[in-house]
Design a protein around this motif. Sequence first.
Motif, PDB file in Angstrom:
ATOM      1  N   GLY A   1       5.794  11.510  -1.833  1.00  0.00           N
ATOM      2  CA  GLY A   1       6.691  10.534  -1.800  1.00  0.00           C
ATOM      3  C   GLY A   1       7.607  10.377  -0.752  1.00  0.00           C
ATOM      4  N   GLU A   2       7.670  11.056   0.119  1.00  0.00           N
ATOM      5  CA  GLU A   2       8.485  11.173   1.226  1.00  0.00           C
ATOM      6  C   GLU A   2       7.928  10.605   2.607  1.00  0.00           C
ATOM      7  OE1 GLU A   2      10.321  14.957   1.753  1.00  0.00           O
ATOM      8  OE2 GLU A   2      11.678  15.049  -0.061  1.00  0.00           O
ATOM      9  N   VAL A   3       6.675  10.232   2.638  1.00  0.00           N
ATOM     10  CA  VAL A   3       5.972   9.889   3.762  1.00  0.00           C
ATOM     11  C   VAL A   3       6.669   8.524   4.051  1.00  0.00           C
ATOM     12  CG1 VAL A   3       4.364   8.773   2.796  1.00  0.00           C
ATOM     13  CG2 VAL A   3       3.989   9.992   4.985  1.00  0.00           C
ATOM     14  N   SER A   4       6.890   8.099   5.505  1.00  0.00           N
ATOM     15  CA  SER A   4       7.584   7.230   5.864  1.00  0.00           C
ATOM     16  C   SER A   4       6.265   6.276   6.657  1.00  0.00           C
ATOM     17  CB  SER A   4       8.921   7.276   6.786  1.00  0.00           C
ATOM     18  OG  SER A   4       8.436   8.030   7.742  1.00  0.00           O
ATOM     19  N   VAL A   5       6.687   4.966   6.935  1.00  0.00           N
ATOM     20  CA  VAL A   5       6.084   4.099   7.770  1.00  0.00           C
ATOM     21  C   VAL A   5       6.747   3.514   8.796  1.00  0.00           C
ATOM     22  CG1 VAL A   5       4.172   3.627   6.083  1.00  0.00           C
ATOM     23  CG2 VAL A   5       6.227   2.089   6.339  1.00  0.00           C
ATOM     24  N   GLY A   6       5.999   3.599   9.964  1.00  0.00           N
ATOM     25  CA  GLY A   6       6.499   3.119  11.141  1.00  0.00           C
ATOM     26  C   GLY A   6       5.947   1.686  11.726  1.00  0.00           C
ATOM     27  N   ILE A   7       6.882   0.497  11.503  1.00  0.00           N
ATOM     28  CA  ILE A   7       6.245  -0.712  11.819  1.00  0.00           C
ATOM     29  C   ILE A   7       6.846  -1.214  13.317  1.00  0.00           C
ATOM     30  CG2 ILE A   7       6.439  -3.160  11.130  1.00  0.00           C
ATOM     31  CD1 ILE A   7       6.353  -2.089   8.515  1.00  0.00           C
ATOM     32  N   ASN A   8       6.177  -1.560  14.094  1.00  0.00           N
ATOM     33  CA  ASN A   8       6.351  -2.078  15.681  1.00  0.00           C
ATOM     34  C   ASN A   8       7.372  -3.195  15.544  1.00  0.00           C
ATOM     35  OD1 ASN A   8       5.081   0.068  17.416  1.00  0.00           O
ATOM     36  ND2 ASN A   8       3.397  -0.626  16.123  1.00  0.00           N
ATOM     37  N   LEU A   9       8.406  -3.134  16.242  1.00  0.00           N
ATOM     38  CA  LEU A   9       9.059  -4.457  16.645  1.00  0.00           C
ATOM     39  C   LEU A   9       9.473  -4.649  18.123  1.00  0.00           C
ATOM     40  CD1 LEU A   9      12.205  -4.764  14.180  1.00  0.00           C
ATOM     41  CD2 LEU A   9      10.093  -6.162  14.071  1.00  0.00           C
ATOM     42  N   SER A  10       9.221  -5.771  18.656  1.00  0.00           N
ATOM     43  CA  SER A  10       9.488  -5.821  20.162  1.00  0.00           C
ATOM     44  C   SER A  10      11.041  -5.848  20.280  1.00  0.00           C
ATOM     45  CB  SER A  10       8.915  -6.735  20.750  1.00  0.00           C
ATOM     46  OG  SER A  10       9.456  -8.147  20.206  1.00  0.00           O
ATOM     47  N   ALA A  11      11.559  -5.604  21.490  1.00  0.00           N
ATOM     48  CA  ALA A  11      13.170  -5.709  21.911  1.00  0.00           C
ATOM     49  C   ALA A  11      13.473  -7.293  21.549  1.00  0.00           C
ATOM     50  CB  ALA A  11      13.376  -4.977  23.240  1.00  0.00           C
ATOM     51  N   THR A  12      12.621  -7.969  22.182  1.00  0.00           N
ATOM     52  CA  THR A  12      12.714  -9.386  22.080  1.00  0.00           C
ATOM     53  C   THR A  12      12.897 -10.049  20.498  1.00  0.00           C
ATOM     54  OG1 THR A  12      10.598 -10.284  22.227  1.00  0.00           O
ATOM     55  CG2 THR A  12      12.013 -10.041  24.266  1.00  0.00           C
ATOM     56  N   GLN A  13      12.280  -9.294  19.460  1.00  0.00           N
ATOM     57  CA  GLN A  13      12.386  -9.859  18.159  1.00  0.00           C
ATOM     58  C   GLN A  13      13.735  -9.264  17.822  1.00  0.00           C
ATOM     59  OE1 GLN A  13       8.663  -7.816  16.903  1.00  0.00           O
ATOM     60  NE2 GLN A  13       8.947  -9.755  15.474  1.00  0.00           N
ATOM     61  N   LEU A  14      14.495  -8.357  18.268  1.00  0.00           N
ATOM     62  CA  LEU A  14      15.860  -8.323  17.929  1.00  0.00           C
ATOM     63  C   LEU A  14      16.828  -9.114  18.319  1.00  0.00           C
ATOM     64  CD1 LEU A  14      15.973  -4.454  18.660  1.00  0.00           C
ATOM     65  CD2 LEU A  14      15.620  -5.524  16.420  1.00  0.00           C
TER      66      LEU A  14
ATOM     67  N   GLU B   1       0.775  -1.264  -0.160  1.00  0.00           N
ATOM     68  CA  GLU B   1       0.002   0.031  -0.066  1.00  0.00           C
ATOM     69  C   GLU B   1       0.809   1.355  -0.198  1.00  0.00           C
ATOM     70  OE1 GLU B   1      -3.811  -1.946   2.286  1.00  0.00           O
ATOM     71  OE2 GLU B   1      -3.013  -0.269   3.244  1.00  0.00           O
ATOM     72  N   ILE B   2       2.093   1.192   0.087  1.00  0.00           N
ATOM     73  CA  ILE B   2       3.142   2.273  -0.093  1.00  0.00           C
ATOM     74  C   ILE B   2       2.754   3.332  -0.913  1.00  0.00           C
ATOM     75  CG2 ILE B   2       5.098   1.367  -1.193  1.00  0.00           C
ATOM     76  CD1 ILE B   2       5.413   3.131   2.221  1.00  0.00           C
ATOM     77  N   ASP B   3       2.640   2.885  -2.223  1.00  0.00           N
ATOM     78  CA  ASP B   3       2.233   3.811  -3.373  1.00  0.00           C
ATOM     79  C   ASP B   3       1.168   4.648  -3.338  1.00  0.00           C
ATOM     80  OD1 ASP B   3       4.566   2.841  -4.640  1.00  0.00           O
ATOM     81  OD2 ASP B   3       3.652   1.638  -6.153  1.00  0.00           O
ATOM     82  N   GLU B   4       0.246   4.096  -2.671  1.00  0.00           N
ATOM     83  CA  GLU B   4      -1.180   4.610  -2.383  1.00  0.00           C
ATOM     84  C   GLU B   4      -1.017   5.776  -1.383  1.00  0.00           C
ATOM     85  OE1 GLU B   4      -5.198   2.431  -2.851  1.00  0.00           O
ATOM     86  OE2 GLU B   4      -3.624   0.593  -2.989  1.00  0.00           O
ATOM     87  N   LEU B   5      -0.201   5.185  -0.463  1.00  0.00           N
ATOM     88  CA  LEU B   5       0.025   6.376   0.657  1.00  0.00           C
ATOM     89  C   LEU B   5       0.840   7.189   0.141  1.00  0.00           C
ATOM     90  CD1 LEU B   5       1.145   3.848   3.683  1.00  0.00           C
ATOM     91  CD2 LEU B   5      -1.045   4.921   3.684  1.00  0.00           C
ATOM     92  N   SER B   6       1.928   7.296  -0.684  1.00  0.00           N
ATOM     93  CA  SER B   6       2.382   8.150  -1.325  1.00  0.00           C
ATOM     94  C   SER B   6       1.547   9.122  -2.031  1.00  0.00           C
ATOM     95  CB  SER B   6       3.627   7.649  -2.228  1.00  0.00           C
ATOM     96  OG  SER B   6       4.727   6.971  -1.725  1.00  0.00           O
ATOM     97  N   SER B   7       0.752   8.543  -2.739  1.00  0.00           N
ATOM     98  CA  SER B   7      -0.206   9.550  -3.583  1.00  0.00           C
ATOM     99  C   SER B   7      -0.911  10.259  -2.717  1.00  0.00           C
ATOM    100  CB  SER B   7      -1.214   8.630  -4.269  1.00  0.00           C
ATOM    101  OG  SER B   7      -1.982   7.934  -3.645  1.00  0.00           O
ATOM    102  N   ILE B   8      -1.392   9.908  -1.440  1.00  0.00           N
ATOM    103  CA  ILE B   8      -2.078  10.811  -0.791  1.00  0.00           C
ATOM    104  C   ILE B   8      -1.253  11.994   0.318  1.00  0.00           C
ATOM    105  CG2 ILE B   8      -3.471  11.032   1.548  1.00  0.00           C
ATOM    106  CD1 ILE B   8      -4.198   7.962   0.852  1.00  0.00           C
ATOM    107  N   PHE B   9       0.189  11.446   0.666  1.00  0.00           N
ATOM    108  CA  PHE B   9       0.854  12.139   1.630  1.00  0.00           C
ATOM    109  C   PHE B   9       1.907  12.763   0.923  1.00  0.00           C
ATOM    110  CE2 PHE B   9      -1.525   9.174   4.143  1.00  0.00           C
ATOM    111  CZ  PHE B   9      -2.533  10.239   5.102  1.00  0.00           C
TER     112      PHE B   9
END
Length: 398
Positions: free
Chosen positions: A219-232, A209-217
């Motif tokens: 091309g420089e808009v970023s997305v933040g995805i959650n990772l837990s410390a234990t996943q690292l 969905e990143i291209d559609e997000l870019s069309s709204i906001f």
Amino acid sequence: MIDDSESVLMLIRSMLNRLGYEKVSCFSSPQLALKEINYEIARYDVVFTNLGMVDIDGMCVIRELGKMKYRGAVCIISDLENRVTELAAEIAKLQWINLLGSIPKPITLYALERVLKKADTKSDVKLNQIELMPKDELIEHIICGHVVPYYQPKVNFLTKKVESLEVLARIVFPESPYCINPCCFISTAVQYGLIDLLTASIAERTALEIDELSSIFGGEVSVGINLSATQLDDLSIPNRLGALFKAKSVSNSRVTLEITEESSLQSPEQLESLNRLRMQGYGVSLDDFGTGYANFLHLRNLPFTEVKIDRSLITNIHLDHFGQTIVRSLVDFTVQSDCVIVAEGVEKEEELKYLIENYPSMLIQGFLICRPKTLNELAEWYGDWRCDNVLGGYAQSK
């Protein structure tokens, strides 16, 4: 409504009636209220409880609601100091209470209306109807593609732009108006080792969905995805994420990994994974600063590109000198590091006004601006938000 003052009960009943809520039960005795709720637990959608009652106080009420697994919404009413009320709210969350928030006395019609709007959302309605999701059911939802991204904007009031969007997982049924809140399935994913599979599923849908997000906001808009410390702890996670985003032609620079700290970042594997994510061009965010293990040492020693201030420091910041001091220190600490600061959990206009006036370039995230939304809902919201800001308003969520 539970309060040991008959006059307060009459006042709140009158206000709720004015707001269109006719089915209101008032109890001056907490014991009788708890007995009534326990007798027919699904009958009540919202429980308002005064915190400072004489015989049985609001914390006792909350504890008993937790024991009986009440899944409606709860709101605290209090005339006590802010730190006492906030601690009661944290205790409620530990009891798995679906807390709407707190209302200070004297109670106003506006405060009641605002807090009740929080209960009238798809995710809250669904949350009230289910327990924690079984393992097999979660696996089925992941396989069937029912796990979808909802997005909550981080906005810059100085530029009037959405600079980033936090990605939040929801489970949505085909042809259904309801979604399932992550509180109902994240614990299951962690318990049964499904959190990596869940993260990969939501990351892949976001990449599509990143291209559609870019069309709204833009091309420089970023997305933040959650990772837990234990996943690292898994040293392969940077390369696995890299392969996923490369396959979808998404630049790593468009992705920020928001590290949630249920344990301290300290193992060699965690630190190596974090460093490798930065080396590969991802942004890395220290989530929930001000709670748990998040501290200034992490900011000094680790290569974070973003810090998210927990809502516990943002709530009533216009009145809270302690919160103001911590936030000011954080901003001063990071001013030389080119680190983005995000205020989480902004829900009141007074909080927003204080942050804009004192930290105009700080990114703002919270229900006052925008609740988590699907991709299709974002474009309409963004148009309304930009229009409101052009006209000089602070913009309410739609």
